[in-house]
Design an enzyme around this catalytic site. Structure first.
Site, PDB file in Angstrom:
ATOM      1  N   VAL A 206       6.820   8.768  -2.941  1.00 46.05           N
ATOM      2  CA  VAL A 206       5.527   9.424  -2.750  1.00 46.05           C
ATOM      3  C   VAL A 206       5.587  10.246  -1.470  1.00 46.05           C
ATOM      4  CG1 VAL A 206       3.047   9.076  -2.488  1.00 46.05           C
ATOM      5  CG2 VAL A 206       4.378   7.513  -3.919  1.00 46.05           C
ATOM      6  N   ARG A 296       7.671 -14.527   5.638  1.00 44.39           N
ATOM      7  CA  ARG A 296       7.776 -15.025   7.016  1.00 44.39           C
ATOM      8  C   ARG A 296       6.608 -14.450   7.807  1.00 44.39           C
ATOM      9  NH1 ARG A 296       8.977 -10.144   9.034  1.00 44.39           N
ATOM     10  NH2 ARG A 296      10.485  -8.833   7.947  1.00 44.39           N
TER      11      ARG A 296
END
Length: 449
Positions: A206, A296
């Site tokens: 994009v 995480r």
């Protein structure tokens, strides 16, 4: 049952190790750190209750030595292991080893790490759950001609990516068949060297896009909590430099859809603990696609903490130990926050620039927070990522946060090591950043002036 473990091993270094230690101290948790001798003078080593030197010639390999770290955890009586970010934080084998040794893993289940660690599997998993992905689902590409066929199916330009990659390594934009063939060969070679895997895929690129991510917390009862979104569009070489929350100018309806999609993505792998679901938002259409999930804590977690009044590390520890958030967990989104990554690098070309630190003066004042891994008298070595601190600011609104950011960036004194402070100041004062109407091209725009 106690809310937290009694003793925690931090399997990381620098800024994030200090950040985890800070929460542990507040919670009354004893701490253990591991360190390579090259890091022995860094603040995190002296701030832990116990510090154990790792045996390894190469500094990075020391922090990747799973067996040695697990044995140190057992030897020091650690009840839990927090991996921070980077290094072993998204290694499912390490998570399994920690658990097999009888210690608590402060992170998601190994199965979730593995599923989201392979980008092709992750795309297919979330797409099956109803989350939009770029170019549709598919398998890894066997060769360059398969890549060309896929690109012609979804349309150029495309982004070439390593399925097991991260940190922008190996990512290349291709605009035609010839460029794609070269990019495929380069990405496959780099992926094999960096990640031990030659699995490559392509997705639609994009041109005018924003990189938006959603912070999630997964609990043992199966619920997925969201803590807003962060705009991470300010990047160089696909690596983040600045993050802010809430994302400026984001349509409320798009925000709601992003948060919902993040929940669906996390549930698709039965997610637990803290994680981040990342999306690419087309600024022309307000449509978005799933990029990846980081299993995480993120580098940019402080901006969420500043706007929600929570300690994400504390919640990680509580969820890992009890399966639930702390009893007083009550996030209240308010204000605006921005984080700037201070890196020891050339402020023009962004190449790492290690060196001595003779001067180190951190800014302070209302709405200013600095998470750092260094101090005066130390040196930045060439062995690790060049980020040396995070300059975080918050305010009642974005304008106040911007004003405080100017003071914070001007007030940070560090040298003679070269840093990206000059660029961060230019960026902060650019019309695009001031307006909040920027996308992933903003760094190129600012550097081209």
């Amino acid at each position: 049952m106690n809310q937290f473990p009694k003793r925690l091993l931090v399997a990381n270094r620098g800024e994030i190790a200090r950040r985890i230690l800070l929460t542990a101290r507040k919670a009354g948790i004893e701490t253990v750190v591991v360190h390579h001798p090259v890091d022995q003078d860094l603040p995190f080593v002296s701030e832990a209750d116990v510090a154990v030197a790792l045996e390894a010639e190469a500094p990075v390999k020391a922090y990747l030595d799973q067996n040695q770290i697990v044995q140190i955890g057992l030897w020091t009586g650690a009840e839990a292991v927090h991996p921070g970010y980077g290094f072993l934080s998204e290694n499912p084998d390490f998570a399994r080893a920690v658990r097999a040794a009888g210690m608590c893993w402060v992170g998601p289940p190994p199965e979730a790490i593995a599923a989201m660690g392979d980008k092709v599997e992750a795309r297919n998993r979330v797409a099956a759950a109803g989350v939009p992905v770029s170019g549709g689902v598919g398998d890894v590409l066997r060769n360059a001609e398969d890549a060309v066929a896929e690109a012609n199916r979804i349309g150029y330009p495309v982004m070439v990516k390593a399925s097991g990659g991260g940190g922008g390594i190996g990512m290349t934009v291709a605009r035609d068949d010839d460029q794609l063939r070269k990019a495929f060969a380069s990405a496959r070679s780099m992926s094999e060297r960096s990640f031990g895997s030659d699995r490559i895929f392509v997705e639609r690129f994009v041109e005018a896009a924003r990189h938006i991510e959603v912070q999630v917390l997964g609990l043992d009862d199966g619920s997925i909590l969201t803590l807003g979104e962060r705009d991470c569009s300010t990047q160089r070489r696909h690596q983040k430099l600045v993050e802010e929350t809430p994302a400026p100018g984001l349509n409320p309806e798009v925000r709601a859809r992003l948060l919902d999609a993040a929940v669906v993505a996390a549930r698709s792998v039965d997610y637990r603990n803290a994680g981040t679901v990342e999306f690419l938002l087309d600024t022309a259409t307000d449509e978005f696609v799933f990029l990846e999930m980081n299993t995480r804590i993120q580098v940019e977690h402080p901006v969420t903490e500043l706007t929600h009044g929570v300690d994400i590390v504390e919640q990680q520890l509580s969820i890992a130990w009890t399966g639930a958030t702390t009893p007083d967990f009550a996030p209240e989104p308010e204000g605006h926050a921005i984080e700037f990554r201070l890196c020891a690098e050339d402020p023009v070309r962004f190449f790492p620039s290690p060196g001595p630190i003779d001067e180190w003066v951190e800014p302070s004042g209302p709405g200013i927070r600095v998470d750092s891994g260094y101090r005066a008298g130390l040196s930045v070595t060439p062995h690790f990522d060049p980020m040396i601190a995070k300059i975080c600011v918050s305010g009642r609104d974005r304008n106040e946060a911007l004003e405080r950011a100017r003071g914070a960036l001007d007030g940070f004194l560090v040298g003679p090591v070269r840093t990206n402070l000059p660029f961060l100041r230019r960026l902060l004062n650019s019309p695009e950043f001031i307006r909040g109407s920027y996308d992933t091209s903003i760094v190129a725009t600012v550097t081209s002036r």
